[in-house]
Write a protein that holds these residues in place. Structure first.
Motif, PDB file in Angstrom:
ATOM      1  N   SER A 176      55.850  36.927  42.002  1.00  0.00           N
ATOM      2  CA  SER A 176      54.928  37.871  42.632  1.00  0.00           C
ATOM      3  C   SER A 176      53.759  38.206  41.711  1.00  0.00           C
ATOM      4  CB  SER A 176      55.664  39.157  43.028  1.00  0.00           C
ATOM      5  OG  SER A 176      56.271  39.755  41.891  1.00  0.00           O
ATOM      6  N   TRP A 177      54.032  38.296  40.400  1.00  0.00           N
ATOM      7  CA  TRP A 177      52.963  38.555  39.443  1.00  0.00           C
ATOM      8  C   TRP A 177      52.057  37.336  39.293  1.00  0.00           C
ATOM      9  CZ3 TRP A 177      52.016  42.530  35.541  1.00  0.00           C
ATOM     10  CH2 TRP A 177      52.681  43.731  35.827  1.00  0.00           C
ATOM     11  N   GLU A 178      52.658  36.172  39.262  1.00  0.00           N
ATOM     12  CA  GLU A 178      51.865  34.942  39.151  1.00  0.00           C
ATOM     13  C   GLU A 178      50.831  34.862  40.275  1.00  0.00           C
ATOM     14  OE1 GLU A 178      51.619  32.525  37.025  1.00  0.00           O
ATOM     15  OE2 GLU A 178      53.475  32.289  35.893  1.00  0.00           O
ATOM     16  N   ASN A 179      51.223  35.313  41.449  1.00  0.00           N
ATOM     17  CA  ASN A 179      50.352  35.209  42.613  1.00  0.00           C
ATOM     18  C   ASN A 179      49.315  36.320  42.686  1.00  0.00           C
ATOM     19  OD1 ASN A 179      51.838  32.967  43.431  1.00  0.00           O
ATOM     20  ND2 ASN A 179      53.251  34.190  44.670  1.00  0.00           N
ATOM     21  N   GLN A 180      49.517  37.410  41.955  1.00  0.00           N
ATOM     22  CA  GLN A 180      48.641  38.578  42.099  1.00  0.00           C
ATOM     23  C   GLN A 180      47.625  38.737  40.982  1.00  0.00           C
ATOM     24  OE1 GLN A 180      50.949  42.137  42.725  1.00  0.00           O
ATOM     25  NE2 GLN A 180      52.106  41.262  44.426  1.00  0.00           N
ATOM     26  N   ILE A 181      47.972  38.307  39.772  1.00  0.00           N
ATOM     27  CA  ILE A 181      47.041  38.539  38.664  1.00  0.00           C
ATOM     28  C   ILE A 181      46.104  37.343  38.489  1.00  0.00           C
ATOM     29  CG2 ILE A 181      48.694  40.040  37.509  1.00  0.00           C
ATOM     30  CD1 ILE A 181      49.254  37.817  35.508  1.00  0.00           C
ATOM     31  N   SER A 182      44.960  37.626  37.879  1.00  0.00           N
ATOM     32  CA  SER A 182      43.959  36.581  37.653  1.00  0.00           C
ATOM     33  C   SER A 182      44.288  35.789  36.398  1.00  0.00           C
ATOM     34  CB  SER A 182      42.573  37.221  37.505  1.00  0.00           C
ATOM     35  OG  SER A 182      42.531  38.007  36.311  1.00  0.00           O
ATOM     36  N   GLN A 185      43.722  37.872  33.339  1.00  0.00           N
ATOM     37  CA  GLN A 185      44.768  38.875  33.104  1.00  0.00           C
ATOM     38  C   GLN A 185      46.018  38.231  32.508  1.00  0.00           C
ATOM     39  OE1 GLN A 185      44.793  40.364  37.188  1.00  0.00           O
ATOM     40  NE2 GLN A 185      44.081  42.381  36.480  1.00  0.00           N
ATOM     41  N   LYS A 186      46.348  37.047  33.002  1.00  0.00           N
ATOM     42  CA  LYS A 186      47.504  36.338  32.457  1.00  0.00           C
ATOM     43  C   LYS A 186      47.266  35.959  30.998  1.00  0.00           C
ATOM     44  CE  LYS A 186      50.490  32.331  33.178  1.00  0.00           C
ATOM     45  NZ  LYS A 186      50.786  31.151  34.029  1.00  0.00           N
TER      46      LYS A 186
END
Length: 297
Positions: A176-182, A185-186
């Motif tokens: 879910s984080w992989e899909n939401q952050i740029s 940001q990563k």
């Protein structure tokens, strides 16, 4: 304890012929494929008879040549006694300088390459091993060092146990984080994880990244869960306390998680939202704050 049995006159003559042949082979091979030979070096405290020195020289000559810049160990004899056993081995150094062993981890392997004994040895008493030399040494294994019931006297070999270097601590993101952050940001999170102090072996801790008040009076706290162990950990319930710069508790509460895993040697970010009714201080000083699980009494 006799390490080598006495040879008959016929056996001695045969070994001398073999030794001369091996010496000639070494001279012929020394310049081939960049291989080099070592000279035998006995520890000054060893008291050996001429016959014992000859046997070691013969065994040394039978060893394969080495490449430059190598450290090697070759077993030449194993003697079972009582519940343990002794391995007579030759340590070899083709580095351009002398080396000093402090402690070595050794494995005894069977003919199939499976470990059958292991032990760490302190080698302070061995002193320096000069460049381009080999030195015989005796390694005593006890029954506790055995990995199998019976140690064979033939078909074995001794080797250094190569320790895996510590893996680099990495970022672990939920899908879910992989899909939401740029990507930026990563990258920021990856740099943060890489810059943090190393964890102690087995340590798991929580580090606050961001705390924000929501429009409904709740408090969203983003936490980096850091796993310094060599195993994945599963978290089902996490009780957390948040303190502000004044040391006052802002909020505390427990969170239930489903199938939440932090992989070995990674850090995983997660956001925990404290509802309004759990927020104890309405205007906290968030210039400095921390989050942690309550200590068990």
């Amino acid at each position: 304890m006799a390490l080598f049995k006495r040879k008959t006159k016929k056996e001695k003559t045969l070994e001398q012929d073999q030794l001369q042949e091996q010496q000639q082979n070494d001279l012929n091979a020394d310049d081939q494929d960049g291989l080099v030979k070592t000279t035998l070096s006995f520890h000054p405290d060893w008291e050996l008879t001429s016959q014992e020195k000859y046997v070691y020289q013969f065994k040394h000559r039978q060893l394969p040549l080495l490449k430059p810049n190598q450290i090697a160990i070759n077993g030449i004899k194993l003697i079972n006694f009582d519940e343990g056993f002794v391995v007579v081995a030759i340590l070899r150094n083709t580095l351009p300088k002398a080396i000093r062993f402090e402690a070595v981890d050794l494995l005894l392997l069977d003919e199939n390459g499976q470990a059958i004994a292991k032990k760490q040895f302190e080698l302070d008493g061995m002193d320096e091993l000069p460049s381009m030399t080999s030195r015989p040494w005796r390694f005593l294994f006890s029954s506790e060092d055995k990995l199998v019931d019976k140690i064979p006297e033939e078909g074995w070999k001794i080797a250094f146990e190569l320790k895996k270097s510590a893996a680099v601590h990495q970022l672990d993101l939920e899908e879910s984080w992989e899909n939401q952050i740029s990507p930026s940001q990563k990258e920021h999170l990856e740099k943060m994880v890489a810059s943090l102090p190393a964890l102690s072996p087995g340590e798991v801790n929580f580090m606050g990244i961001e705390a924000k008040h929501g429009s409904e009076g709740n408090l969203a706290v983003t936490v980096l869960i850091r796993n310094g162990s060599e195993k994945n950990i599963q978290l089902e319930q996490i009780p957390l306390i948040v303190e502000d710069a004044a040391g006052d508790i802002i909020c505390q509460g427990g969170f239930k998680l489903e199938k939440f895993e932090v992989k070995a040697n990674t850090s995983k970010p997660w956001t925990f939202i404290f509802p309004k009714e759990l927020v104890q201080k309405q205007q906290p000083d968030l210039s400095k704050w921390k989050v942690y699980p309550p200590q068990k009494k």
